[in-house]
Design an enzyme around this catalytic site. Structure first.
Site, PDB file in Angstrom:
ATOM      1  N   ALA A  32       0.871  -1.185   0.000  1.00  0.00           N
ATOM      2  CA  ALA A  32       0.000   0.000   0.000  1.00  0.00           C
ATOM      3  C   ALA A  32       0.903   1.229   0.000  1.00  0.00           C
ATOM      4  O   ALA A  32       0.849   2.082   0.886  1.00  0.00           O
ATOM      5  CB  ALA A  32      -0.967  -0.005   1.188  1.00  0.00           C
ATOM      6  N   HIS A  34       3.172   4.556  -0.660  1.00  0.00           N
ATOM      7  CA  HIS A  34       2.927   5.995  -0.813  1.00  0.00           C
ATOM      8  C   HIS A  34       4.280   6.672  -1.019  1.00  0.00           C
ATOM      9  O   HIS A  34       5.332   5.995  -1.048  1.00  0.00           O
ATOM     10  CB  HIS A  34       2.185   6.541   0.405  1.00  0.00           C
ATOM     11  CG  HIS A  34       2.797   6.156   1.710  1.00  0.00           C
ATOM     12  ND1 HIS A  34       4.026   6.620   2.125  1.00  0.00           N
ATOM     13  CD2 HIS A  34       2.381   5.303   2.685  1.00  0.00           C
ATOM     14  CE1 HIS A  34       4.328   6.111   3.303  1.00  0.00           C
ATOM     15  NE2 HIS A  34       3.353   5.294   3.665  1.00  0.00           N
ATOM     16  N   HIS A  37       7.302   5.642   1.152  1.00  0.00           N
ATOM     17  CA  HIS A  37       8.017   4.426   0.724  1.00  0.00           C
ATOM     18  C   HIS A  37       8.921   4.728  -0.480  1.00  0.00           C
ATOM     19  O   HIS A  37      10.065   4.281  -0.547  1.00  0.00           O
ATOM     20  CB  HIS A  37       7.023   3.333   0.300  1.00  0.00           C
ATOM     21  CG  HIS A  37       6.148   2.811   1.398  1.00  0.00           C
ATOM     22  ND1 HIS A  37       4.784   3.018   1.420  1.00  0.00           N
ATOM     23  CD2 HIS A  37       6.436   2.081   2.499  1.00  0.00           C
ATOM     24  CE1 HIS A  37       4.273   2.428   2.488  1.00  0.00           C
ATOM     25  NE2 HIS A  37       5.248   1.856   3.162  1.00  0.00           N
TER      26      HIS A  37
HETATM   27  P1  AMP Z   1       5.504  -0.165   6.210  1.00  0.00           P
HETATM   28  O1  AMP Z   1       5.072  -0.553   4.829  1.00  0.00           O
HETATM   29  O2  AMP Z   1       4.528   0.696   6.922  1.00  0.00           O
HETATM   30  O3  AMP Z   1       6.015  -1.333   7.002  1.00  0.00           O
HETATM   31  O4  AMP Z   1       6.769   0.775   6.001  1.00  0.00           O
HETATM   32  C1  AMP Z   1       7.881   0.354   5.256  1.00  0.00           C
HETATM   33  C2  AMP Z   1       9.002   1.345   5.451  1.00  0.00           C
HETATM   34  O5  AMP Z   1       8.579   2.631   5.014  1.00  0.00           O
HETATM   35  C3  AMP Z   1       9.384   1.498   6.928  1.00  0.00           C
HETATM   36  O6  AMP Z   1      10.805   1.608   7.022  1.00  0.00           O
HETATM   37  C4  AMP Z   1       8.697   2.778   7.315  1.00  0.00           C
HETATM   38  O7  AMP Z   1       9.327   3.453   8.381  1.00  0.00           O
HETATM   39  C5  AMP Z   1       8.813   3.575   6.029  1.00  0.00           C
HETATM   40  N1  AMP Z   1       7.817   4.650   6.002  1.00  0.00           N
HETATM   41  C6  AMP Z   1       6.487   4.529   6.237  1.00  0.00           C
HETATM   42  N2  AMP Z   1       5.887   5.730   6.204  1.00  0.00           N
HETATM   43  C7  AMP Z   1       6.874   6.638   5.951  1.00  0.00           C
HETATM   44  C8  AMP Z   1       6.911   8.058   5.817  1.00  0.00           C
HETATM   45  N3  AMP Z   1       5.805   8.793   5.940  1.00  0.00           N
HETATM   46  N4  AMP Z   1       8.082   8.657   5.556  1.00  0.00           N
HETATM   47  C9  AMP Z   1       9.235   7.908   5.443  1.00  0.00           C
HETATM   48  N5  AMP Z   1       9.267   6.565   5.566  1.00  0.00           N
HETATM   49  C10 AMP Z   1       8.113   5.941   5.818  1.00  0.00           C
END
Ligand code: AMP
Length: 281
Positions: A32, A34, A37
């Site tokens: 998902a 954004h 990522h």
């Molecule tokens: P997730 O898919 O939520 O597990 O996130 C995957 C990676 O993206 C993790 O290292 C998160 O910390 C990073 N991430 C998620 N949201 C953000 C954001 N708003 N800004 C920077 N990195 C992000």
């Protein structure tokens, strides 16, 4: 972009890259995707030769089954975004590829998984440790990129590298935010219009708290102010609001330490639990 669904396909391709002296950069995600990522992908593209992104909604890090079930999944859109960003490889495994048998490992992260997210989501960081360790063993990157949105997670991953003796450079990347300040998150798309509007209070309160702390207001009084603000609307259910030492993540009673401090918050908006943080400048 090469799309692979199992490690048997992935490992020989990455081995060829390594033999040719290429630096493999890795961005683990739960999909998902954004712009937050994609900023990690861009960092990896700049700092390595071959960028691998994984999309895997890891069941072992969810302590709430409903949260796991409602977690958004949109693999086609994700793949298109990664392709456009210039990512070299997307790894989208099934659960059996990551966990051919149940992972029973228990990591000792010391105090790090007993505070903040660790205290409020039992077993969460152990699950994160399990999946990241499995992914690191499969991808064997030289560099891995993590967002500071999950500040405590970055500390946990660094500790995991120590425990498992991984020679992987962990590169923390800045938080990307929406125009109203809300930190980008896959969970934001689960908010309805009213909740989405209400969610912007979270970054606002962190900014206000920072200003008050800089103005020498005691931490307890700032916390009281924040909880009071959140109590005005039943849409909010705060889990915690803490001011911590940014290096140790131990909660502070006063801002007397020399090093950097960090404000961290976890709050439900409706049914959706959001987290955010602000390193005080
Ligand atoms: P997730 O898919 O939520 O597990 O996130 C995957 C990676 O993206 C993790 O290292 C998160 O910390 C990073 N991430 C998620 N949201 C953000 C954001 N708003 N800004 C920077 N990195 C992000």
């Amino acid at each position: 972009m090469i799309i692979v669904r199992n490690k048997a396909e992935l490992m020989p391709i990455l081995e060829r890259q390594r033999v040719n002296g290429k630096i493999i950069g890795f961005v683990p995600t739960m999909g998902a995707l954004h712009a937050g990522h994609i900023s990690l992908i861009e960092n990896s593209l700049k700092q390595s030769d071959f960028t691998v992104c994984s999309i895997f909604v890891n069941p072992t890090q969810f302590n709430d089954k409903a949260d796991l079930e409602r977690y958004p999944r949109m693999p086609e859109k994700d793949a298109a975004m990664l392709e456009k960003a210039g990512c070299h490889m997307l790894y989208m495994p099934e659960v059996m590829d990551i966990y051919p048998e149940t992972d029973t490992r228990v990591f000792d992260f010391g105090h790090l998984d007993k505070v903040l997210e660790g205290a409020h989501r039992a077993g969460h960081f152990n699950g994160v440790g399990q999946v990241v360790s499995r992914l690191f063993d499969i991808v064997k990157p030289q560099k891995a990129f993590f967002g500071l949105k999950d500040y405590q997670q970055v500390a946990i991953i660094k500790k995991l590298c120590e425990i498992q003796n991984y020679q992987i450079e962990i590169i923390p990347c800045p938080i990307l935010r929406e125009t109203d300040g809300l930190a980008m998150s896959s969970r934001n798309m689960l908010l309805n219009e009213e909740e989405r509007k209400a969610a912007s209070l979270i970054p606002q309160l962190m900014q206000e708290a920072q200003a008050r702390l800089k103005n020498a207001e005691p931490i307890d009084s700032v916390k009281k102010y924040v909880f009071e603000k959140l109590s005005h609307n039943p849409i909010y259910k705060p889990d915690y609001f803490e001011v911590c030492d940014a290096n140790t993540l131990l909660p502070l009673n006063s801002l007397t330490i020399k090093g950097p401090s960090i404000i961290l918050i976890a709050c439900f908006v409706g049914k959706i639990r959001l987290i955010d943080n602000l390193v005080m400048n």
